[in-house]
Design a protein around this motif. Structure first.
Motif, PDB file in Angstrom:
ATOM      1  N   GLU A 164     -13.271 -10.707-104.265  1.00 35.70           N
ATOM      2  CA  GLU A 164     -14.177  -9.445-104.886  1.00 35.70           C
ATOM      3  C   GLU A 164     -13.526 -10.301-106.318  1.00 35.70           C
ATOM      4  OE1 GLU A 164     -12.367  -5.975-103.153  1.00 35.70           O
ATOM      5  OE2 GLU A 164     -14.558  -5.910-102.433  1.00 35.70           O
ATOM      6  N   TRP A 165     -14.268  -9.270-107.320  1.00 42.28           N
ATOM      7  CA  TRP A 165     -13.875 -10.029-108.797  1.00 42.28           C
ATOM      8  C   TRP A 165     -13.479  -8.252-109.214  1.00 42.28           C
ATOM      9  CZ3 TRP A 165     -18.541 -13.499-109.433  1.00 42.28           C
ATOM     10  CH2 TRP A 165     -18.226 -15.030-109.489  1.00 42.28           C
ATOM     11  N   ASN A 166     -12.880  -8.432-109.766  1.00 46.51           N
ATOM     12  CA  ASN A 166     -12.014  -7.225-110.232  1.00 46.51           C
ATOM     13  C   ASN A 166     -12.734  -6.898-112.201  1.00 46.51           C
ATOM     14  OD1 ASN A 166     -11.161  -5.620-108.385  1.00 46.51           O
ATOM     15  ND2 ASN A 166      -9.168  -6.391-109.343  1.00 46.51           N
ATOM     16  N   LYS A 192     -16.463  -0.826-105.326  1.00 43.78           N
ATOM     17  CA  LYS A 192     -14.863  -0.029-105.291  1.00 43.78           C
ATOM     18  C   LYS A 192     -14.809  -0.045-106.580  1.00 43.78           C
ATOM     19  CE  LYS A 192     -11.701   1.698-102.592  1.00 43.78           C
ATOM     20  NZ  LYS A 192     -11.485   2.924-102.301  1.00 43.78           N
ATOM     21  N   GLU A 193     -14.686   1.467-106.890  1.00 44.30           N
ATOM     22  CA  GLU A 193     -13.880   1.836-108.017  1.00 44.30           C
ATOM     23  C   GLU A 193     -12.300   3.081-108.151  1.00 44.30           C
ATOM     24  OE1 GLU A 193     -16.956   2.271-112.018  1.00 44.30           O
ATOM     25  OE2 GLU A 193     -17.911   2.956-109.636  1.00 44.30           O
ATOM     26  N   THR A 228     -13.711  -2.233-111.642  1.00 47.43           N
ATOM     27  CA  THR A 228     -14.518  -1.691-110.854  1.00 47.43           C
ATOM     28  C   THR A 228     -14.350  -3.259-109.716  1.00 47.43           C
ATOM     29  OG1 THR A 228     -15.279  -1.223-112.310  1.00 47.43           O
ATOM     30  CG2 THR A 228     -16.640  -2.317-110.971  1.00 47.43           C
ATOM     31  N   GLY A 229     -14.691  -3.417-109.205  1.00 44.99           N
ATOM     32  CA  GLY A 229     -14.370  -3.880-107.850  1.00 44.99           C
ATOM     33  C   GLY A 229     -16.188  -4.813-107.186  1.00 44.99           C
ATOM     34  N   LYS A 231     -18.273  -7.421-105.633  1.00 43.65           N
ATOM     35  CA  LYS A 231     -18.835  -8.878-104.417  1.00 43.65           C
ATOM     36  C   LYS A 231     -19.168  -9.503-105.203  1.00 43.65           C
ATOM     37  CE  LYS A 231     -19.355  -9.234 -99.706  1.00 43.65           C
ATOM     38  NZ  LYS A 231     -17.314  -9.873-100.242  1.00 43.65           N
ATOM     39  N   CYS A 317      -6.137 -10.833 -98.719  1.00 47.27           N
ATOM     40  CA  CYS A 317      -6.634  -9.139 -98.642  1.00 47.27           C
ATOM     41  C   CYS A 317      -6.323  -9.193 -96.823  1.00 47.27           C
ATOM     42  CB  CYS A 317      -8.132  -9.229 -98.088  1.00 47.27           C
ATOM     43  SG  CYS A 317      -9.226  -7.747 -98.136  1.00 47.27           S
ATOM     44  N   ALA A 355      -9.270  -3.090-101.292  1.00 49.74           N
ATOM     45  CA  ALA A 355     -10.325  -4.028-101.882  1.00 49.74           C
ATOM     46  C   ALA A 355     -11.642  -2.505-100.649  1.00 49.74           C
ATOM     47  CB  ALA A 355     -10.332  -4.488-100.454  1.00 49.74           C
ATOM     48  N   GLY A 356     -12.953  -3.676-101.575  1.00 55.90           N
ATOM     49  CA  GLY A 356     -14.659  -2.335-100.924  1.00 55.90           C
ATOM     50  C   GLY A 356     -14.611  -2.296 -99.452  1.00 55.90           C
ATOM     51  N   THR A 363      -5.994  -5.796-100.954  1.00 60.30           N
ATOM     52  CA  THR A 363      -5.573  -7.788-101.753  1.00 60.30           C
ATOM     53  C   THR A 363      -4.543  -7.666-102.818  1.00 60.30           C
ATOM     54  OG1 THR A 363      -8.061  -7.627-101.373  1.00 60.30           O
ATOM     55  CG2 THR A 363      -6.980  -9.341-102.966  1.00 60.30           C
TER      56      THR A 363
END
Ligand SMILES: Cc1cc2nc3c(=O)[nH]c(=O)nc-3n(C[C@H](O)[C@H](O)[C@H](O)COP(=O)(O)OP(=O)(O)OC[C@H]3O[C@@H](n4cnc5c(N)ncnc54)[C@H](O)[C@@H]3O)c2cc1C
Length: 657
Positions: A164-166, A192-193, A228-229, A231, A317, A355-356, A363
């Motif tokens: 995931e990138w935040n 995910k937020e 903010t996650g 994908k 994760c 994690a989403g 993670t």
């Protein structure tokens, strides 16, 4: 690849209870013995992977079928699998540590050549060839939205990775204005937020037990920063769809094996791999190198140059965290003082976020800043510490209490002369290859999103003005004092060989620094947490730190060393000068003069308008041109004004207005 992940499914799997039981039994059998491997490389040394790491990595892949099973792995920072990947990445990291420098490195491997012979073609196949398809597809789509003919060439599959990138939401939404993503797609790629976001640092003198984050009072609790996650696979799929729908060409499983730069274009040697779809050669007016840290173009340009700093990161994760406590994220946290890591010393930092993929999934990354001295630890060494420290950090009894879904490990190199100055005509770097990302966070996506509006304008300008020589391309990626000033922060967060600062030194520095920023308010703290260093904020922070902790400042100077401090001061002064210049250029009096000197950058939109007889508007758009500078000088001035703004962090104010 600088970063690898061992990935397994988050879908079908054994119930967590059974998994934990099996893991506990395996753990009892776990011996602390190690497997010794004679490493290849310029300097022979012992490479050690503990049996526990082998067991956990192998077990990680046994729990269930991979989400990506049957699909080829994505390449680049974060692609790859398992124990083999660990050995491979550690092999590359070892060769960096042991690499000969300067003349001792011998001649560089040749990937880019220059020739005065013109291409035998009236028109290049494409305006732009984007090499590498991770962040490359974002760049390609932004350029295509400006009417350029663009091809993306990717050695692996273009599909994004299982991680995931935040980022912060406004950063992602900047893609909408560029025509890369729709607002609806933006919402879809967010998995995910989460809030709140915490930063905290261990204080050994307070008597708090080491290792346990819950015993450490956060220095900062904020919200809506990097919360903010996203994908990568969803993001890249959506953007690729937009790109191809408008006629963009993606060549997957096609490796670029060389580039010949000619006066009228560049010729790329491409070889389709394993059923890939590339032709034998491609011509383009501009080549955008998005091939990451391991780009063969960067390798040639930086041959014999060791990174000035490196961030080593390991993480996972995992599933099985307490759902009710899995809402907040740690941006940066420490739970220990400076510790021994194999034969070196270093400070471990942590990042953690929900994690989403599921409510119990979290993670956690453990990272440390070091240099590339041969004695530095391997990623396998770090993983061994991670298995012990992560459970304490997250309030678990053991690593076997959670189900590992993915294990990640990698290194991020930093060069003080970043961003990479252009070396050849017609070739420019973007993404990790450019070194434009912060040497502290290595948030390559965030850095690209921040610079993409500027870079898209600049590349369109260069293409339409036909200014694609090395000097003009260098002007697009020029010196950024804020980036260079950040380098000292990385140095202060590492332990140089031969030095022995007090064990609590880095934690104390972080506590003071973050405490001061917090007391100075959001205006100072929020940009910094998003990798934006501004002159006023930095100045205020330093003055407040000096007045609050006058006795600690000399320790910082001693720890950093006189050379880096003098160097840093130069960048700090330059930051002030850029801030002043950007402020003047934007002032009500100077802005029209500046604009009249720079003229209006050509764009397809303006050309179309003129072609469609919308002359009145076009004239207005082109008005205010003093016409005292020629085309090239105007181009250079436009880039200089951008450099002042982005180099001083003033672009942040526009994006977060
Ligand atoms: C675990 C992890 C977590 C991260 N989290 C974040 C985050 O939260 N926020 C954030 O902003 N950033 C994050 N990053 C950083 C981000 O992933 C990178 O900055 C980003 O992937 C860089 O993209 P890139 O396209 O520049 O390079 P890469 O991702 O390295 O991609 C390079 C591409 O070039 C291709 N390529 C290489 N050689 C060739 C060749 N010869 N021919 C054709 N193609 C080639 C590769 O296959 C690859 O696909 C994270 C990174 C990792 C590893």
């Amino acid at each position: 690849a600088a970063m690898e992940t061992s990935s397994v499914s988050i879908g079908a799997r054994r119930p967590p209870g059974i998994v934990r039981q099996i893991r506990r039994e395996e753990r009892r059998r776990d011996v602390r013995s190690v497997t010794r491997i004679r490493a290849s490389g310029s300097k022979a040394e012992e490479y050690v992977v503990s049996d526990r790491t082998k067991r956990l990595l192998e077990g990680c892949c046994k729990i269930g079928p991979s989400e990506t099973e049957g699909k080829p792995q994505a390449g680049g920072a974060g692609g790859g699998t398992t124990l083999e990947a660990l050995r491979r990445v550690d092999g590359v990291w070892r060769s960096i540590r042991n690499m000969p420098e300067g003349d001792a490195a011998g001649p560089a491997p040749v990937f880019v050549t220059e020739s005065s012979v013109r291409l035998d073609t009236n028109r290049c196949d494409y305006d732009v060839a984007v090499c590498g398809g991770t962040l490359g597809i974002l760049v390609a789509t932004a350029l295509q939205a400006r009417g350029q003919r663009v091809v993306v060439i990717e050695r692996g599959p273009l599909r994004g990775r299982d991680q995931e990138w935040n980022i912060s939401r406004p950063e992602l939404e900047s893609l909408v204005a560029l025509g890369v993503l729709t607002q609806a797609q933006c919402d879809e790629v967010i998995t995910k937020e989460f809030n709140p976001i915490r930063c905290g640092f261990y204080d050994g003198e307070s008597g708090a037990p080491s290792g346990d984050a819950s015993a450490i009072e956060p220095a900062i609790v904020t919200k809506d920063i990097l919360n903010t996650g996203v994908k990568p696979s969803l993001l890249l799929d959506a953007i690729r769809g937009n790109f191809e729908a408008k006629g963009g060409v993606v060549l997957e499983k096609t490796a670029i094996s060389g580039i010949s730069v000619r006066p009228d274009g560049a010729e790329l040697d491409t070889s389709p791999l394993d059923g890939g779809d590339g032709p034998g050669g491609i011509t383009a007016r501009l080549v955008v190198d998005c091939m990451g840290f391991a780009s063969p173009i960067v390798r040639q340009a930086r041959w014999g140059q060791k990174p000035d700093g490196v961030c080593l990161v390991v993480g996972a994760c995992a599933r099985g965290f307490d759902e009710s406590a899995n809402e907040s994220a740690d941006l940066i946290y420490t739970t220990t003082d400076i510790t021994a890591i194999d034969q070196s010393k270093g400070q471990y930092f942590w990042e953690a976020f929900p994690a989403g993929s599921g409510p119990e999934d979290r993670t956690t990354y453990m990272f440390t800043y070091i240099d590339a001295h041969p004695s530095r630890p391997s990623l396998a060494d770090l993983l061994d510490d991670y298995w012990d420290l992560m459970p304490k950090y997250q309030g678990l009894d053991s690593i076997d209490d959670v189900e590992l879904l993915r294990v990640l490990f990698g290194y991020f190199p930093t060069y003080r002369d970043s961003p990479l100055p252009a070396r050849w005509d017609r070739i420019t770097q973007i993404g990790d290859a450019s070194g434009m990302q912060s040497p502290l966070s290595f948030g390559g996506l965030a850095a690209l999103l921040r610079h993409l509006p500027r870079l898209t304008d600049a590349m369109e300008d260069a293409l339409l003005s036909d200014l694609l020589d090395r000097d003009c391309l260098a002007a697009m990626n020029q010196y950024q004092p804020a980036l260079s000033a950040s380098w000292l922060f990385q140095k202060c967060m590492s332990v140089s060989p031969g030095t022995s600062p007090p064990d609590g030194f880095i934690n104390k520095l972080m506590r003071i620094n973050f405490g001061v920023m917090s007391s100075l308010g959001d205006e100072v703290m929020r940009p910094f947490l998003q990798d934006v260093v501004k002159f006023g904020s930095l100045g205020k922070t330093l003055v407040t730190m000096t007045t609050r902790e006058p006795m600690f400042v000399p320790q910082i100077l001693i720890q950093a060393g006189p050379g880096p401090i003098v160097d840093w001061f130069r960048h700090f002064i330059a930051l002030g000068a850029y801030d002043l210049a950007a402020g003047i250029a934007e002032s009500p009096i100077a802005a029209p003069v500046c604009r009249a000197l720079m003229g209006t950058a050509p764009s397809r939109e303006l050309i179309e308008k003129a072609r469609n007889g919308e002359a009145a508007r076009s004239e207005a758009d082109f008005a205010w041109d003093f016409a005292v500078l020629d085309k090239r000088q105007k181009f250079m001035l436009r880039r200089k004004v951008e450099a002042w703004k982005w180099g001083s962090g003033r672009d942040y104010d526009d994006q977060h207005a």
